[in-house]
Motif scaffolding. Structure first.
Motif, short mmCIF file in Angstrom:
data_model
loop_
_atom_site.label_atom_id
_atom_site.label_comp_id
_atom_site.label_asym_id
_atom_site.label_seq_id
_atom_site.Cartn_x
_atom_site.Cartn_y
_atom_site.Cartn_z
N CYS A 1 0.54 -1.02 0.20
CA CYS A 1 0.18 0.28 0.12
C CYS A 1 0.45 0.99 -0.16
O CYS A 1 0.32 1.97 -0.37
CB CYS A 1 -0.83 0.12 1.44
SG CYS A 1 -2.37 -1.39 1.05
N CYS B 1 0.17 3.86 -2.99
CA CYS B 1 0.66 5.98 -2.49
C CYS B 1 2.26 6.65 -3.06
O CYS B 1 1.03 7.73 -3.65
CB CYS B 1 0.23 5.46 -1.20
SG CYS B 1 -1.71 4.80 -0.85
N PHE C 1 1.66 7.45 -6.28
CA PHE C 1 0.80 9.07 -7.38
C PHE C 1 1.20 9.92 -7.53
O PHE C 1 0.66 10.79 -7.82
CB PHE C 1 -0.64 8.78 -6.14
CG PHE C 1 -1.45 6.92 -6.89
CD1 PHE C 1 -1.16 6.50 -7.77
CD2 PHE C 1 -2.38 7.20 -5.41
CE1 PHE C 1 -2.18 5.28 -7.52
CE2 PHE C 1 -3.07 5.70 -6.34
CZ PHE C 1 -2.94 5.25 -6.91
N PHE D 1 -3.70 14.03 0.09
CA PHE D 1 -4.58 12.81 -0.73
C PHE D 1 -3.74 11.80 0.56
O PHE D 1 -4.47 10.74 -0.31
CB PHE D 1 -4.81 13.91 -1.93
CG PHE D 1 -4.74 12.38 -2.86
CD1 PHE D 1 -6.92 11.59 -3.49
CD2 PHE D 1 -3.97 11.68 -3.83
CE1 PHE D 1 -6.63 11.33 -4.18
CE2 PHE D 1 -4.33 10.62 -4.40
CZ PHE D 1 -5.99 10.12 -4.35
N THR D 2 -2.57 12.06 -0.44
CA THR D 2 -1.87 10.75 -0.74
C THR D 2 -1.16 10.53 1.07
O THR D 2 -2.00 9.26 1.34
CB THR D 2 -0.22 10.68 -0.81
OG1 THR D 2 -0.13 11.82 -2.18
CG2 THR D 2 0.90 9.66 -0.91
N LEU E 1 -5.09 8.69 1.60
CA LEU E 1 -5.84 7.10 1.04
C LEU E 1 -4.42 6.35 1.13
O LEU E 1 -4.86 5.03 1.97
CB LEU E 1 -5.24 7.46 -0.92
CG LEU E 1 -4.95 6.15 -1.03
CD1 LEU E 1 -6.61 5.59 -1.83
CD2 LEU E 1 -4.47 5.85 -3.09
N CYS F 1 -6.50 4.95 4.59
CA CYS F 1 -8.14 4.58 3.83
C CYS F 1 -7.75 2.69 3.68
O CYS F 1 -8.43 2.25 3.89
CB CYS F 1 -9.02 5.06 3.35
SG CYS F 1 -9.55 6.61 3.47
N PHE G 1 -10.20 1.00 -2.70
CA PHE G 1 -9.82 2.32 -2.75
C PHE G 1 -8.15 2.27 -3.56
O PHE G 1 -7.98 3.59 -3.67
CB PHE G 1 -9.11 2.24 -1.71
CG PHE G 1 -9.72 2.88 -0.44
CD1 PHE G 1 -10.33 3.99 -0.32
CD2 PHE G 1 -10.59 1.73 0.59
CE1 PHE G 1 -11.30 4.68 0.32
CE2 PHE G 1 -11.96 2.25 1.32
CZ PHE G 1 -12.13 3.92 1.73
N GLY H 1 -8.16 6.02 -5.55
CA GLY H 1 -6.75 6.37 -5.74
C GLY H 1 -6.11 7.17 -7.00
O GLY H 1 -5.80 7.60 -6.80
N ALA I 1 -6.09 11.17 -7.76
CA ALA I 1 -4.44 11.30 -8.41
C ALA I 1 -4.56 12.69 -8.97
O ALA I 1 -3.24 13.12 -9.91
CB ALA I 1 -3.29 10.28 -8.05
N VAL J 1 -11.21 14.87 -1.38
CA VAL J 1 -9.93 14.96 -0.30
C VAL J 1 -10.16 15.30 1.06
O VAL J 1 -9.87 14.42 1.48
CB VAL J 1 -8.48 15.54 -0.89
CG1 VAL J 1 -7.49 15.68 0.10
CG2 VAL J 1 -7.83 15.50 -2.20
N LEU K 1 -12.26 12.08 1.86
CA LEU K 1 -11.46 10.73 2.10
C LEU K 1 -10.91 11.64 2.82
O LEU K 1 -10.61 10.16 4.05
CB LEU K 1 -10.48 11.22 0.51
CG LEU K 1 -9.49 9.73 0.80
CD1 LEU K 1 -10.36 8.53 0.42
CD2 LEU K 1 -7.87 9.88 -0.76
#
Length: 489
Positions: A92, A96, A99, A105-106, A109, A112, A331, A335, A339, A355, A358
């Motif tokens: 994961c 991320c 992206f 955002f990152t 994500l 999540c 997800f 994502g 992105a 975002v 999220l």
């Protein structure tokens, strides 16, 4: 050297791993974990090759290894799951970082993907789901351009299937989606690409789960959802289960609890608006578009195959843990689309709203972190304390005969087998007509009709759950004043 954003992401992943390790160490064993150990791990015979819905072959085989090397304890039976957690968290984090789209955002994500309470429970529990999640995500994020990486992805997806048979359809769709992705770039001959994607997965299947597959009893395929709303509701409830007031404080707990039911709908609406904008304006980066297609396409194809099998053959739909693979695949697709950088003011507003939603879900995940119990088996939270009280009664009052309701039979027998000193006799798997019982162990919600008919008196009860230890009338005079009842709950 990593920049600040990368260090924050890495710290988030490391803390998640530390948290699941702590949980594996402190949480009491649960009924399914103890049953797996009793049926398939503790015996000298190679029962880990037997087909059963409770036998997650790769996980069980590794449990045999870890318990023989490190002895039997809660954390040693959970070591294979922790291996899966490390692979999953690493995959994961790698996803991320690809992206590269701003820290808010990152980071949201990543949280999540990892801190979802549904996911995190099964990164700890001594079942095959943690390994299956880890290997599935490793197969998803592996490089698609080099043949060697494609072969590694295939082997990982084969191992995910070996870890948990309920991932079978998802493993097939992820493998197929990755193959289409690699083939679309025409970097390798078709036969070489087919061999790289097919042979490692086939080899893993032949080497590990095949004996269990050949002997699998189809009558055990009873756990599942009987409707689409039931399936979706299971995922939703599992991902929103119980905010932790100790993590966020009572005031924020009250506010979040009041609004929690809107978090995922808000995420869905804002994502749909952003995705529609991106499609209409033909926005995208090729690698993001393809990742969205692979993850989203694999999830959609897995759903359609499950739905078709349900309609055509009556095969039950995934239910909660048996469909847990949908969460990271969804997800990952979200994502990849999220992105994509906006190119106008409207796009920036839409993406900012997405975002924000999220981040709200991410904060909810952190607010739901728990250390002492699994949602799936929350009644077993105090199983170790129950055993401690019973063992005290055995040592001080020579109590040897214990009867238990089904939630605690396997748990108590697990702790009996791991004890270093003499302890009470094996707990039978029935509570209805035992020959001679000195103490009863009950879950008062799940065993509601036993206390009054048998005239039992509850002497000890758990604080967090409805676990109870009760005495029959003939034992009251001898044990009612015992100091064992003062053992902390």
């Amino acid at each position: 050297m990593m920049d600040r954003d990368q260090r924050i992401l890495a710290a988030t992943a490391v803390f998640a791993m530390a948290w699941v390790i702590a949980r594996a160490y402190v949480q009491a064993i649960t009924i399914d974990e103890a049953t797996t150990y009793a049926l398939f791990v503790q015996n000298s015979a190679p029962f880990h090759w037997l087909g059963s819905s409770n036998n997650h072959v790769l996980n069980t085989a590794l449990m045999r290894l870890t318990t023989r090397v490190f002895g039997v304890s809660e954390w040693s039976v959970r070591l294979p799951a922790l291996l899966g957690a490390a692979i999953y968290i690493g995959a994961c984090l790698r996803l991320c970082r690809r992206f590269n789209c701003g820290l808010p955002f990152t980071w949201a994500l990543l949280v999540c993907l990892i801190y979802n309470p549904f996911i995190m429970d099964f990164l700890v529990a001594a079942r095959g789901y943690g390994l299956a999640l880890g290997f599935l995500m490793a197969g998803l994020v592996a490089d698609h351009k080099r043949l060697a990486s494609c072969a590694v992805a295939s082997a990982c997806i084969g191992l995910a299937f070996a870890a948990n048979f309920s991932f079978a359809i998802a493993c097939g769709t992820v493998l197929a989606a990755r193959f289409v992705w690699s083939w679309s770039e025409r970097t390798h001959p078709l036969l070489k690409l087919l061999a790289a994607y097919a042979l490692p997965a086939i080899a893993v299947t032949l080497l590990i789960p095949l004996p269990a597959l050949l002997s699998f009893p189809t009558q055990e395929l009873w756990y599942g959802s009987r409707s689409l709303p039931e399936m979706l509701d299971g995922f939703y409830i599992s991902s929103l289960f119980q905010l932790n007031e100790h993590v966020i404080g009572p005031k924020l707990h009250a506010v979040m609890l009041l609004n929690q039911r809107w978090f995922y709908p808000a995420l869905g609406v804002t994502f749909a608006a952003w995705a529609a904008y991106a499609i209409r304006n033909k926005l995208g980066r090729p690698e993001l578009t393809r990742m969205a297609a692979v993850a989203g396409g694999a999830a959609a194809a897995a759903f359609l195959i499950h739905w078709t099998a349900f309609l055509a053959f009556g095969l039950l739909l995934p239910k909660e843990r048996t469909g847990i693979f949908f969460v990271p695949l969804a997800f990952a697709a979200v994502g990849a689309v999220g992105a994509i950088p906006p190119v106008s003011r409207v796009g920036r507003w839409l993406r900012t709203a997405f975002v924000a939603a999220l981040l709200t879900v991410a904060v909810n995940n952190i607010a739901s972190m728990r250390l002492m119990y699994f949602r799936e088996w929350n009644w077993n939270e105090e199983g170790k304390q129950v055993y401690t009280v019973l063992n005290c009664l055995h040592e001080k009052h020579h109590i040897n005969s214990v009867a238990s309701g089904w939630p605690f039979v396997s748990v108590l027998n697990f702790y009996r087998q791991t004890a270093t000193r003499d302890t009470f006799a094996a707990v039978p798997d029935t509570i209805n007509n035992p020959e001679h019982v000195e103490v009863y162990v009950l879950e008062t919600v799940l065993n509601p009709d036993l206390i009054e008919p048998k005239h039992l008196k509850v002497m000890w009860h758990g604080d967090a759950t409805k676990a109870a230890i009760a005495l029959p009338p003939e034992q009251l005079a001898a044990l009612e004043s015992s100091a064992c009842w003062e053992i902390p709950h």
